[in-house]
Design an enzyme around this catalytic site. Structure first.
Site, PDB file in Angstrom:
ATOM      1  CG  ASP A   9     103.962  16.481  88.213  1.00  0.00           C
ATOM      2  OD1 ASP A   9     103.190  17.454  88.239  1.00  0.00           O
ATOM      3  OD2 ASP A   9     104.610  16.153  87.200  1.00  0.00           O
ATOM      4  CG  ASP A  11     100.148  16.697  82.892  1.00  0.00           C
ATOM      5  OD1 ASP A  11      99.218  15.869  82.886  1.00  0.00           O
ATOM      6  OD2 ASP A  11      99.967  17.924  82.802  1.00  0.00           O
TER       7      ASP A  11
END
Length: 188
Positions: A9, A11
């Site tokens: 992922d 952020d």
């Protein structure tokens, strides 16, 4: 043979997250230890990819051009550190758009599998800071890891059952990389 693939992922894992969205290159602040961790994984023969929900596009907070600038800067930093991102997938849709790609659905992970011409994601890792990341990884057949950076601590506090599951929990991406690179591969 299983793939030596780590899907990240963005952020909260590679860069600082914000409850107000990371809307510009100026707001995209990398974790230096994550940039180094990606480089170490790459140098050790792991393929690294990114799968990121970017609903700020659907919400009108930024456009795909600004997202591309953020990703170009991220890739440049990682390459400067000696690493490589094999591919980046993102979902520009909002939570109610009914797309197949937004995590917790596994659409972006399957897209990565296709882009890398892999038969399956067995043996791959999905590393994120939210329950959505773990659910997407599980749905795609990946092993999952939760990092406590970004929203990770909040996720673990809200879902303590994660600790009792087969999900590995790490302080940050650097400690995940330390563990992964120190763990002998499973033999089958």
């Amino acid at each position: 043979m299983s793939a030596k693939l780590v899907i990240l992922d963005r952020d909260g894992v590679i860069n600082q997250d914000s409850d107000n969205y990371v809307k510009s290159l100026d707001e995209w602040i990398p974790y230096p230890s994550s940039i180094k961790a990606i480089a170490r994984l790459s140098q050790a023969g792991w393929t690294v990819a990114v799968a990121t929900n970017q609903s700020g596009i659907a919400r009108g907070y930024y456009d795909e051009g600004e997202l591309a600038r953020m990703h170009e800067a991220m890739v440049a930093m990682i390459e400067e550190a000696g690493g490589k991102i094999a591919c980046i997938t993102y979902c520009p849709h909002g939570p109610k758009d009914g797309c197949h790609c937004r995590k917790p659905l596994p659409g972006m992970l399957h897209e990565i599998r296709q882009m890398l011409d892999l038969a399956s994601l067995e043996g791959s890792w999905m590393v994120g800071d939210s329950l959505r990341d773990i659910q997407a990884g599980d749905a795609a057949g990946c092993q999952s890891a939760l990092v406590l950076t970004g929203k990770g601590k909040r996720t673990l506090d809200k879902h303590p059952e994660i600790s009792a599951s087969n999900v590995k929990v790490f302080e940050n991406l650097a400690t995940f990389a330390d563990w992964l690179l120190d763990t002998p591969p499973a033999t089958s």
